[in-house]
Design a protein around this motif. Structure first.
Motif, PDB file in Angstrom:
ATOM      1  N   GLY A   1      45.915  29.354  61.356  1.00  0.00           N
ATOM      2  CA  GLY A   1      44.624  29.140  61.998  1.00  0.00           C
ATOM      3  C   GLY A   1      44.250  30.227  62.981  1.00  0.00           C
ATOM      4  N   SER A   2      45.247  30.886  63.553  1.00  0.00           N
ATOM      5  CA  SER A   2      44.931  31.967  64.484  1.00  0.00           C
ATOM      6  C   SER A   2      45.026  33.338  63.814  1.00  0.00           C
TER       7      SER A   2
ATOM      8  N   HIS B   1      54.156  29.947  68.651  1.00  0.00           N
ATOM      9  CA  HIS B   1      53.661  29.000  67.647  1.00  0.00           C
ATOM     10  C   HIS B   1      54.720  27.947  67.312  1.00  0.00           C
TER      11      HIS B   1
ATOM     12  N   THR C   1      49.133  23.183  72.325  1.00  0.00           N
ATOM     13  CA  THR C   1      48.483  24.407  72.797  1.00  0.00           C
ATOM     14  C   THR C   1      48.953  24.758  74.205  1.00  0.00           C
TER      15      THR C   1
ATOM     16  N   ALA D   1      49.165  26.310  62.745  1.00  0.00           N
ATOM     17  CA  ALA D   1      48.662  26.985  63.946  1.00  0.00           C
ATOM     18  C   ALA D   1      48.669  28.502  63.762  1.00  0.00           C
TER      19      ALA D   1
ATOM     20  N   LEU E   1      38.741  29.488  71.789  1.00  0.00           N
ATOM     21  CA  LEU E   1      39.062  29.532  70.359  1.00  0.00           C
ATOM     22  C   LEU E   1      40.517  29.140  70.123  1.00  0.00           C
ATOM     23  N   GLY E   2      41.392  29.533  71.036  1.00  0.00           N
ATOM     24  CA  GLY E   2      42.800  29.145  70.932  1.00  0.00           C
ATOM     25  C   GLY E   2      42.974  27.642  71.032  1.00  0.00           C
TER      26      GLY E   2
ATOM     27  N   THR F   1      41.761  26.084  67.833  1.00  0.00           N
ATOM     28  CA  THR F   1      42.734  26.268  66.759  1.00  0.00           C
ATOM     29  C   THR F   1      43.870  25.262  66.893  1.00  0.00           C
TER      30      THR F   1
ATOM     31  N   PRO G   1      42.142  34.290  60.528  1.00  0.00           N
ATOM     32  CA  PRO G   1      40.801  34.789  60.889  1.00  0.00           C
ATOM     33  C   PRO G   1      40.839  36.166  61.557  1.00  0.00           C
TER      34      PRO G   1
ATOM     35  N   GLY H   1      42.561  21.829  66.032  1.00  0.00           N
ATOM     36  CA  GLY H   1      42.289  21.761  64.599  1.00  0.00           C
ATOM     37  C   GLY H   1      43.550  21.642  63.760  1.00  0.00           C
ATOM     38  N   ALA H   2      44.597  22.376  64.139  1.00  0.00           N
ATOM     39  CA  ALA H   2      45.850  22.319  63.370  1.00  0.00           C
ATOM     40  C   ALA H   2      46.467  20.927  63.453  1.00  0.00           C
TER      41      ALA H   2
END
Length: 150
Positions: A106-107, A134, A15, A103, A69-70, A73, A110, A76-77
């Motif tokens: 995931g972004s 990404h 990230t 990634a 949130l980024g 994500t 949504p 989470g990825a």
């Protein structure tokens, strides 16, 4: 290192690389930050009937929550990658592409489902602005994950 912890650390590292790539793009092209994270937060808070305050306070909270949130994500990825890869060691092209795709999905998924963006209407420049950061995430997260597993 346990693969869950390695996934979380790799997600944070990835990230950070994504953010650096995004900010470099902003410097090179002299473009402003994307408003899609804040728009997503606004939709989510409206759905959940959460009050972020008024005026500047609400805008600042939307911006901060969009950034968080980024990070979620990204974590989470890589966490998902760690769980799915298990004891296998995917080759670097497979691992990088998997992390990049997770990634992006995931972004972008949504944001698309929320009606904040529509990738079908993106220009080539828009796609490059999304894929390159990404990909930086995927390369860096994969390298960090593999180093932590060694």
């Amino acid at each position: 290192m346990h693969r869950l912890a390695a996934g979380l650390v790799a997600g944070a590292v990835g990230t950070s690389a994504l953010n650096v790539a995004t900010y470099l793009d902003m410097v090179i092209r002299a473009r402003g930050a994307s408003s899609t994270p804040e728009q997503a937060v606004e939709k989510m808070t409206n759905l959940a009937d959460v009050d972020l305050g008024d005026g500047e306070r609400a805008e600042n909270r939307k911006q901060a929550l969009g950034a968080l949130l980024g990070y979620a994500t990204g974590a989470g990825a890589a966490l998902t990658y760690g769980l799915l890869s298990g004891r296998r060691r995917p080759s670097w092209p497979v691992g990088v592409l998997a992390l990049t795709a997770m990634a992006m999905a995931g972004s972008d998924a949504p944001l698309t489902l929320a009606g904040v963006t529509d990738p079908r209407r993106w220009s080539v420049t828009d796609w490059v602005s999304d894929v390159v950061p990404h990909l930086a995430y995927g390369i860096t997260a994969y390298a960090a994950y593999e180093l932590l597993r060694s």
